[in-house]
Design a protein around this motif. Structure first.
Motif, PDB file in Angstrom:
ATOM      1  N   LYS A 270       0.822  -1.215   0.000  1.00  0.00           N
ATOM      2  CA  LYS A 270       0.000   0.000   0.000  1.00  0.00           C
ATOM      3  C   LYS A 270       0.854   1.262   0.000  1.00  0.00           C
ATOM      4  O   LYS A 270       0.576   2.216  -0.715  1.00  0.00           O
ATOM      5  CB  LYS A 270      -0.920  -0.022   1.223  1.00  0.00           C
ATOM      6  CG  LYS A 270      -1.838   1.187   1.347  1.00  0.00           C
ATOM      7  CD  LYS A 270      -2.717   1.052   2.585  1.00  0.00           C
ATOM      8  CE  LYS A 270      -3.655   2.242   2.727  1.00  0.00           C
ATOM      9  NZ  LYS A 270      -4.489   2.118   3.959  1.00  0.00           N
ATOM     10  N   GLY A 271       1.874   1.271   0.860  1.00  0.00           N
ATOM     11  CA  GLY A 271       2.692   2.475   0.971  1.00  0.00           C
ATOM     12  C   GLY A 271       4.034   2.172   1.609  1.00  0.00           C
ATOM     13  O   GLY A 271       4.298   1.059   2.075  1.00  0.00           O
TER      14      GLY A 271
ATOM     15  N   TYR B 104       5.059   7.462   1.224  1.00  0.00           N
ATOM     16  CA  TYR B 104       4.641   7.414  -0.174  1.00  0.00           C
ATOM     17  C   TYR B 104       3.452   6.487  -0.335  1.00  0.00           C
ATOM     18  O   TYR B 104       3.503   5.313   0.062  1.00  0.00           O
ATOM     19  CB  TYR B 104       5.797   6.925  -1.043  1.00  0.00           C
ATOM     20  CG  TYR B 104       5.439   6.749  -2.509  1.00  0.00           C
ATOM     21  CD1 TYR B 104       5.239   7.858  -3.321  1.00  0.00           C
ATOM     22  CD2 TYR B 104       5.315   5.482  -3.074  1.00  0.00           C
ATOM     23  CE1 TYR B 104       4.918   7.707  -4.664  1.00  0.00           C
ATOM     24  CE2 TYR B 104       5.001   5.321  -4.415  1.00  0.00           C
ATOM     25  CZ  TYR B 104       4.798   6.439  -5.199  1.00  0.00           C
ATOM     26  OH  TYR B 104       4.476   6.288  -6.530  1.00  0.00           O
ATOM     27  N   ASP B 105       2.350   7.017  -0.894  1.00  0.00           N
ATOM     28  CA  ASP B 105       1.156   6.231  -1.187  1.00  0.00           C
ATOM     29  C   ASP B 105       1.245   5.754  -2.630  1.00  0.00           C
ATOM     30  O   ASP B 105       1.262   6.570  -3.567  1.00  0.00           O
ATOM     31  CB  ASP B 105      -0.109   7.074  -0.974  1.00  0.00           C
ATOM     32  CG  ASP B 105      -1.373   6.265  -1.152  1.00  0.00           C
ATOM     33  OD1 ASP B 105      -1.700   5.897  -2.298  1.00  0.00           O
ATOM     34  OD2 ASP B 105      -2.047   5.987  -0.137  1.00  0.00           O
TER      35      ASP B 105
ATOM     36  N   ALA C 266      -0.860   3.926  -4.586  1.00  0.00           N
ATOM     37  CA  ALA C 266      -2.040   4.034  -5.447  1.00  0.00           C
ATOM     38  C   ALA C 266      -2.231   5.447  -5.992  1.00  0.00           C
ATOM     39  O   ALA C 266      -2.599   5.632  -7.155  1.00  0.00           O
ATOM     40  CB  ALA C 266      -3.282   3.596  -4.672  1.00  0.00           C
ATOM     41  N   THR C 267      -1.957   6.457  -5.159  1.00  0.00           N
ATOM     42  CA  THR C 267      -2.175   7.849  -5.573  1.00  0.00           C
ATOM     43  C   THR C 267      -0.913   8.534  -6.070  1.00  0.00           C
ATOM     44  O   THR C 267      -0.973   9.677  -6.531  1.00  0.00           O
ATOM     45  CB  THR C 267      -2.752   8.661  -4.403  1.00  0.00           C
ATOM     46  OG1 THR C 267      -1.797   8.664  -3.315  1.00  0.00           O
ATOM     47  CG2 THR C 267      -4.063   8.059  -3.921  1.00  0.00           C
ATOM     48  N   ASN C 268       0.246   7.835  -5.925  1.00  0.00           N
ATOM     49  CA  ASN C 268       1.526   8.407  -6.342  1.00  0.00           C
ATOM     50  C   ASN C 268       1.775   9.756  -5.657  1.00  0.00           C
ATOM     51  O   ASN C 268       2.198  10.728  -6.286  1.00  0.00           O
ATOM     52  CB  ASN C 268       1.583   8.556  -7.861  1.00  0.00           C
ATOM     53  CG  ASN C 268       2.962   8.958  -8.354  1.00  0.00           C
ATOM     54  OD1 ASN C 268       3.976   8.632  -7.742  1.00  0.00           O
ATOM     55  ND2 ASN C 268       3.011   9.692  -9.463  1.00  0.00           N
ATOM     56  N   THR C 269       1.501   9.813  -4.363  1.00  0.00           N
ATOM     57  CA  THR C 269       1.681  11.052  -3.602  1.00  0.00           C
ATOM     58  C   THR C 269       2.620  10.816  -2.423  1.00  0.00           C
ATOM     59  O   THR C 269       2.694   9.713  -1.879  1.00  0.00           O
ATOM     60  CB  THR C 269       0.347  11.596  -3.071  1.00  0.00           C
ATOM     61  OG1 THR C 269      -0.286  10.582  -2.270  1.00  0.00           O
ATOM     62  CG2 THR C 269      -0.571  11.990  -4.219  1.00  0.00           C
TER      63      THR C 269
END
Length: 372
Positions: free
Chosen positions: A41-42, A61-62, A64-67
């Motif tokens: 997940k992160g 760092y996430d 799925a959201t690339n954030t």
């Protein structure tokens, strides 16, 4: 049939049925299986920051959201992580961050956090009157966390109560305290490196790995490994790999030393200039010649020799400062210690999967997962 005769007739059958259901109930009374991981997940990344600036951080760092949250610790806990964070390790549902601090400034502690939220659950202070008890690294064994310290003490933390329940003072000749750095567990024993005390004084050179029996929490022996041993980790086969850094200007060479945990004997020494080391199961990686011709290389755990380079595409890392293996998919997180901080994630084929920016001087990673 009389009632008493009827009871005598059915009693054995009722008893047998009762025992059968009782047995089935006992068989079904087992611990639930741990949830099955479906993906990563992160990624939490410990960032050491600049010495004396009180700017250590944990980036998140996430996938799925690339954030990225550059400092998730400050965001979640509304306070800074601290000065010179040195180690971050996961154990169960928690992660343990060793914040070394600076001698004499009372800013040394271990911060225990929830992996799910990043929320601090407790800070354990390491600031006694002497201001020498700077914590360095942490490892785990049977619901205990073991922390190495610069005053020669190993602190044992109960992972359930999150309290220090025992301490062991180690000495290194002439009743001087050992300067403890890397720490690892193998074969029911704790191994901790005795590193350099005073870089300006060659007589302070330490050359030992100290062995502690975990059943009794007492020192059993010292193993001579070479000048200034700093990093140590255990392989699945029970071997310990120790990196000695030597001291600049001395005649000894930096080495990689392999120790057999059954005999506690040194079985191999190779002249390699290495920085970080990580081993998960049968996969092992080291950073090599990081200040000259930097690379990340594998270790053959059968021969103890260096193997192929990790990176097989055109990706370059100027200063490979830290490496972490994701135990779920064997991907490798490699950090770049140049400014600004950056993290690269490589698949088992050695090709970059993605990268992201972090706070300054990133090193260790801890993972969060999705579950089926």
């Amino acid at each position: 049939m009389k009632y008493n005769d009827y009871l005598k007739t059915i009693a054995p059958a009722v008893l047998a049925i009762t025992l059968l259901f009782s047995s089935c109930t006992k068989e079904r009374n087992f611990e639930p299986k741990a949830p099955e991981i479906s993906g990563t997940k992160g990624i939490y990344v410990l960032c050491e920051g600049s010495w004396g600036q009180n700017n250590s951080a944990i980036s998140y760092y996430d996938i799925a959201t690339n954030t990225v949250v550059q400092d998730i610790y400050s965001k979640v806990n509304t306070t800074k992580l601290g000065e010179t964070a040195n180690d971050l390790q996961a154990y169960g549902s928690k992660m343990y961050c060793v914040v070394s601090g600076i001698k004499g400034q009372s800013n040394s502690f271990v911060d225990i956090m929830s992996i799910a939220t990043g929320k601090s659950l407790k800070r354990i202070s390491f600031n006694e009157a002497s201001n020498l008890d700077i914590p360095r690294y942490v490892t785990f064994y049977q619901n205990k966390a073991y922390v190495s310290r610069y005053d020669g003490v190993i602190s044992r933390i109960d992972t359930a109560t999150m309290t220090v329940d025992a301490e062991l003072q180690l000495m290194n000749g002439a009743n001087k305290a050992a300067i403890l750095e890397g720490i690892a567990v193998a074969n029911g024993k704790l191994y901790v490196t005795n590193a350099v005390n005073d870089y300006a004084n060659p007589n302070s050179l330490k050359t030992k790995v100290t062995v502690v029996d975990l059943a009794t929490f007492k020192k059993t022996k010292d193993i001579e490994v070479g000048s200034n041993p700093v990093r140590i980790t255990a392989a699945g086969n029970g071997d310990l790999y120790t990196i000695t850094w030597n001291v600049w200007g001395q005649t000894n060479k930096p080495t990689l030393v392999r120790i057999n945990s059954t005999t506690d004997a040194v079985v191999q020494t190779e002249e390699y200039d290495l920085g970080a080391i990580v081993i998960v199961k049968d996969q092992a990686w080291v950073t090599k010649d990081i200040y000259s011709t930097p690379s990340i290389r594998s270790i053959n755990l059968t021969t103890g020799k260096l193997g192929n380079a990790l990176i097989t595409d055109a990706t370059t890392i100027a200063l490979p400062y830290g490496i972490t293996i994701n135990p779920f998919d064997n991907s490798v997180v490699a950090t770049d210690g140049t400014t600004p901080g950056k993290v690269y994630v490589f698949g088992t084929d050695g090709k970059k999967k993605f990268d992201f920016a972090t706070a300054g001087l990133p090193q260790r990673a801890v993972f969060t997962y999705n579950y089926k």
